[in-house]
Write a protein that holds these residues in place. Structure first.
Motif, PDB file in Angstrom:
ATOM      1  N   GLU A 198       0.840  -1.188   0.000  1.00  0.00           N
ATOM      2  CA  GLU A 198       0.000   0.000   0.000  1.00  0.00           C
ATOM      3  C   GLU A 198       0.883   1.248   0.000  1.00  0.00           C
ATOM      4  N   ILE A 199       0.524   2.209  -0.833  1.00  0.00           N
ATOM      5  CA  ILE A 199       1.266   3.463  -0.936  1.00  0.00           C
ATOM      6  C   ILE A 199       0.311   4.617  -0.693  1.00  0.00           C
ATOM      7  N   TRP A 200       0.689   5.491   0.248  1.00  0.00           N
ATOM      8  CA  TRP A 200      -0.114   6.678   0.517  1.00  0.00           C
ATOM      9  C   TRP A 200       0.157   7.709  -0.573  1.00  0.00           C
ATOM     10  N   GLY A 201      -0.912   8.192  -1.236  1.00  0.00           N
ATOM     11  CA  GLY A 201      -0.742   9.134  -2.326  1.00  0.00           C
ATOM     12  C   GLY A 201      -0.360   8.429  -3.613  1.00  0.00           C
ATOM     13  N   ARG A 205       8.004   5.803  -5.026  1.00  0.00           N
ATOM     14  CA  ARG A 205       7.916   4.956  -6.223  1.00  0.00           C
ATOM     15  C   ARG A 205       9.296   4.421  -6.610  1.00  0.00           C
ATOM     16  N   ASP A 206      10.345   5.250  -6.465  1.00  0.00           N
ATOM     17  CA  ASP A 206      11.716   4.774  -6.721  1.00  0.00           C
ATOM     18  C   ASP A 206      12.059   3.606  -5.803  1.00  0.00           C
ATOM     19  N   PRO A 264       1.165  -2.311  -6.687  1.00  0.00           N
ATOM     20  CA  PRO A 264       0.778  -1.749  -5.381  1.00  0.00           C
ATOM     21  C   PRO A 264      -0.656  -1.226  -5.390  1.00  0.00           C
ATOM     22  N   MET A 265      -1.187  -0.971  -4.208  1.00  0.00           N
ATOM     23  CA  MET A 265      -2.486  -0.336  -4.061  1.00  0.00           C
ATOM     24  C   MET A 265      -2.260   1.084  -3.541  1.00  0.00           C
ATOM     25  N   TYR A 266      -2.760   2.062  -4.269  1.00  0.00           N
ATOM     26  CA  TYR A 266      -2.569   3.456  -3.900  1.00  0.00           C
ATOM     27  C   TYR A 266      -3.737   3.938  -3.051  1.00  0.00           C
ATOM     28  N   LYS A 267      -3.412   4.654  -1.947  1.00  0.00           N
ATOM     29  CA  LYS A 267      -4.425   5.154  -1.020  1.00  0.00           C
ATOM     30  C   LYS A 267      -4.347   6.682  -0.958  1.00  0.00           C
ATOM     31  N   THR A 268      -5.370   7.289  -0.401  1.00  0.00           N
ATOM     32  CA  THR A 268      -5.403   8.747  -0.291  1.00  0.00           C
ATOM     33  C   THR A 268      -4.211   9.257   0.516  1.00  0.00           C
TER      34      THR A 268
END
Length: 303
Positions: free
Chosen positions: A197-200, A241-242, A257-261
């Motif tokens: 999971e990635i914020w933004g 992202r890098d 990945p899953m992108y979150k707010t």
């Protein structure tokens, strides 16, 4: 030198213990629990107690020449949830430590501050030590307050502080709970075949420092006569992202990945100017991000 490493069984502290021993120093560790990833070292004097235990901390200070302070009861992502606990656990206990140092005749202290939170949203990049302090989370506010107390005690009582404003450390023995340490969290998720999971949108830029390089800077700071503030980082910015791309490459993984707010307290970009620490301590980072992530991945798979 006989050093007391407060938080010496943690991620950063354990590596500083290694570096101190390698440099020929005697080491005493004060921490609330044992190391997670290895057995106690035969050459280290361990004292297990909570940072708030005044009598245990006072006893641990007897006979030492310098203090390395790495304890923090919060991380940036959780500090705003309970600022009062942040103040009690970190600021009050650190001021108490300074009082105990005075009582025991110990003047030298190396304090690990935060290069990622004390500056807030930077006006310039890379960020020099003279940049205005504009923290936007309790973690950073408390770090700044502790810095101010350290220099107050220097002026009033002769304490000799060196504050290291550290960027984003990563490497072996870092926890993987997901609240701190994007490198370790990504690699653990990949190892477990779990969704990342990635914020933004992954564009947030940070300055990542390999823990072995950080540990060397801590030892050099303690050995020096310098008092003041030093940024410690790689001096290079990499986006989340890098980090993901490198983590995927070294682990031969292709998951998406899953992108979150995005989160309000995430500063868009933090890259430290590390020219001063190079001039003052003769230190510079040796391990680049890809090499460091590779080393961390190899270690993680050895557990």
């Amino acid at each position: 030198m006989k050093a007391l490493v407060i938080g010496g069984n943690g991620f950063i502290g354990s590596h500083v213990v290694d570096a101190l021993l390698l440099s020929g120093h005697k080491v005493r560790v004060f921490d609330r629990g044992a190391e997670l990833y290895r057995s106690p070292l035969v050459d280290v004097d361990y004292r297990l107690a909570d940072f708030s235990d005044v009598s245990a901390l006072a006893e641990a200070l007897v006979g030492v020449d310098s203090v390395y302070h790495f304890v923090s009861t919060t991380v940036p992502s959780t500090s705003n949830l309970d600022p009062i606990s942040d103040i009690k656990g970190n600021l009050i206990n650190t001021v108490r430590l300074l009082q105990l140092m005075l009582q025991n005749g110990v003047s030298r202290i190396v304090y690990l501050s935060s290069g990622g939170t004390v500056y807030g949203i930077p006006d310039i990049s890379p960020i020099p030590e003279k940049h205005p302090l504009k923290p936007i989370c309790s973690y950073g506010v408390v770090k700044v307050a502790i810095e101010n107390y350290l220099f107050m005690y220097q002026s009033l009582h002769g304490i000799k502080p060196v504050v290291l404003r550290v960027s984003n450390p990563y490497g072996e023995r870092q926890g993987h709970s997901g609240v701190q340490g994007v490198v370790g969290t990504f690699l653990q998720k990949i190892k477990n075949n779990e969704r990342i999971e990635i914020w933004g949108d992954g564009s947030v830029v940070r300055d990542f420092i390999y823990v072995f390089d950080l540990a060397r800077s801590c030892v050099l700071a303690g050995e020096s006569e310098y008092c003041g503030i030093l940024n410690v980082g790689s001096g290079v910015g990499n986006s989340v992202r890098d980090v993901l791309d490198i983590s995927m490459e070294v682990s031969d993984c292709t998951m998406k990945p899953m992108y979150k707010t995005g989160r309000a307290y995430d500063v868009p970009s933090v890259v430290l100017d590390v020219s001063k620490v190079r001039d003052v301590l003769g230190w510079q980072p040796r391990i680049g991000l890809k090499e460091g992530v590779t080393k961390t991945w190899i270690w993680l798979n050895s557990l």
